[in-house]
Design a protein around this motif. Sequence first.
Motif, PDB file in Angstrom:
ATOM      1  N   SER A  44      -0.310  -9.513   0.190  1.00  0.00           N
ATOM      2  CA  SER A  44      -1.726  -9.633  -0.446  1.00  0.00           C
ATOM      3  C   SER A  44      -2.913  -9.701   0.055  1.00  0.00           C
ATOM      4  O   SER A  44      -4.210 -10.608   0.477  1.00  0.00           O
ATOM      5  CB  SER A  44      -1.956 -10.010  -2.005  1.00  0.00           C
ATOM      6  OG  SER A  44      -1.577 -11.352  -1.504  1.00  0.00           O
ATOM      7  N   GLN A  78      -3.958  -7.621   2.359  1.00  0.00           N
ATOM      8  CA  GLN A  78      -5.020  -6.300   2.012  1.00  0.00           C
ATOM      9  C   GLN A  78      -6.495  -6.321   2.056  1.00  0.00           C
ATOM     10  O   GLN A  78      -6.805  -4.181   2.218  1.00  0.00           O
ATOM     11  CB  GLN A  78      -4.802  -6.163   0.421  1.00  0.00           C
ATOM     12  CG  GLN A  78      -3.060  -5.608   0.494  1.00  0.00           C
ATOM     13  CD  GLN A  78      -3.478  -6.060  -1.715  1.00  0.00           C
ATOM     14  OE1 GLN A  78      -3.726  -6.218  -1.467  1.00  0.00           O
ATOM     15  NE2 GLN A  78      -1.514  -5.156  -1.573  1.00  0.00           N
ATOM     16  N   GLU A  79      -7.181  -6.821   1.963  1.00  0.00           N
ATOM     17  CA  GLU A  79      -8.547  -6.861   2.482  1.00  0.00           C
ATOM     18  C   GLU A  79      -9.312  -7.097   3.879  1.00  0.00           C
ATOM     19  O   GLU A  79     -10.287  -8.244   3.881  1.00  0.00           O
ATOM     20  CB  GLU A  79      -9.020  -8.378   1.369  1.00  0.00           C
ATOM     21  CG  GLU A  79      -8.859  -8.218  -0.495  1.00  0.00           C
ATOM     22  CD  GLU A  79      -9.045  -8.949  -1.054  1.00  0.00           C
ATOM     23  OE1 GLU A  79      -9.713  -9.468  -0.415  1.00  0.00           O
ATOM     24  OE2 GLU A  79      -8.789  -8.541  -1.832  1.00  0.00           O
ATOM     25  N   MET A  80      -8.883  -6.901   4.888  1.00  0.00           N
ATOM     26  CA  MET A  80      -8.624  -7.055   6.249  1.00  0.00           C
ATOM     27  C   MET A  80     -10.037  -6.375   6.552  1.00  0.00           C
ATOM     28  O   MET A  80     -10.624  -6.989   7.983  1.00  0.00           O
ATOM     29  CB  MET A  80      -7.327  -6.382   7.161  1.00  0.00           C
ATOM     30  CG  MET A  80      -6.233  -6.888   7.564  1.00  0.00           C
ATOM     31  SD  MET A  80      -6.392  -8.592   7.240  1.00  0.00           S
ATOM     32  CE  MET A  80      -6.534  -7.785   9.662  1.00  0.00           C
ATOM     33  N   ASP A  81     -10.880  -5.605   5.480  1.00  0.00           N
ATOM     34  CA  ASP A  81     -11.473  -4.938   5.915  1.00  0.00           C
ATOM     35  C   ASP A  81     -12.757  -5.951   5.350  1.00  0.00           C
ATOM     36  O   ASP A  81     -14.142  -6.106   6.233  1.00  0.00           O
ATOM     37  CB  ASP A  81     -12.445  -3.786   4.568  1.00  0.00           C
ATOM     38  CG  ASP A  81     -11.204  -2.258   5.838  1.00  0.00           C
ATOM     39  OD1 ASP A  81     -10.896  -2.597   6.464  1.00  0.00           O
ATOM     40  OD2 ASP A  81     -11.279  -1.776   4.072  1.00  0.00           O
ATOM     41  N   ASP A  82     -12.881  -7.214   4.887  1.00  0.00           N
ATOM     42  CA  ASP A  82     -13.932  -7.970   4.881  1.00  0.00           C
ATOM     43  C   ASP A  82     -14.246  -8.587   5.917  1.00  0.00           C
ATOM     44  O   ASP A  82     -15.089  -9.409   5.940  1.00  0.00           O
ATOM     45  CB  ASP A  82     -13.499  -8.478   3.389  1.00  0.00           C
ATOM     46  CG  ASP A  82     -13.548  -8.439   2.159  1.00  0.00           C
ATOM     47  OD1 ASP A  82     -14.278  -6.591   2.234  1.00  0.00           O
ATOM     48  OD2 ASP A  82     -12.906  -8.553   1.212  1.00  0.00           O
ATOM     49  N   GLU A 117     -14.940 -10.962   9.147  1.00  0.00           N
ATOM     50  CA  GLU A 117     -15.599 -10.566  10.011  1.00  0.00           C
ATOM     51  C   GLU A 117     -15.232 -10.678  11.757  1.00  0.00           C
ATOM     52  O   GLU A 117     -15.140 -11.540  12.026  1.00  0.00           O
ATOM     53  CB  GLU A 117     -17.439 -11.240  10.523  1.00  0.00           C
ATOM     54  CG  GLU A 117     -17.766 -11.305   9.043  1.00  0.00           C
ATOM     55  CD  GLU A 117     -19.047 -11.575   8.584  1.00  0.00           C
ATOM     56  OE1 GLU A 117     -19.363 -12.917   9.642  1.00  0.00           O
ATOM     57  OE2 GLU A 117     -19.443 -12.459   7.164  1.00  0.00           O
TER      58      GLU A 117
END
Length: 149
Positions: free
Chosen positions: A117, A120-124, A126
């Motif tokens: 988990s 999963q949020e690798m797009d966030d 910067e």
Amino acid sequence: MVMIFTLVSAIQEKLNEIVDQIKTRREEEKKEKEKEAEEAEKQCFHGTPVTIENFLSWKTKFDADLLELRRKKMKEEEQAGKNKLTGKQLFETDHNLDTSDIQFLEEAGNSVEVDESLFQEMDDLELEDEEDDPDYGPADLDSDTQFAE
């Protein structure tokens, strides 16, 4: 009184002459010692003249000594290396080492767990763009596009 004055003057002149002679003798001795020391120093720097025969004999002795030192060093390394095996040699001789790490982890009960988990949020995240990077150059872009093709 005149006679005493004459005697004292004569004695004083004689003593001055003796003192002057002593001073000159000491100075001469000092110069002679310096000259001898200088000659002795020159003798220290003056060695046997180098001829082809002298050099060749020295060279053969030097090479023999050097070869002997190398042999001693190699023997010492062999003695020290007999007990030590390289990592490759260890794995080639003992096949249990291939699985020993896995067995150790299983026995200890420590299994490595990865929390997916977190990824999963690798797009966030910067991340810096290549244009913002101060080390970025057009040559970097060309080399990247060559590999992509």
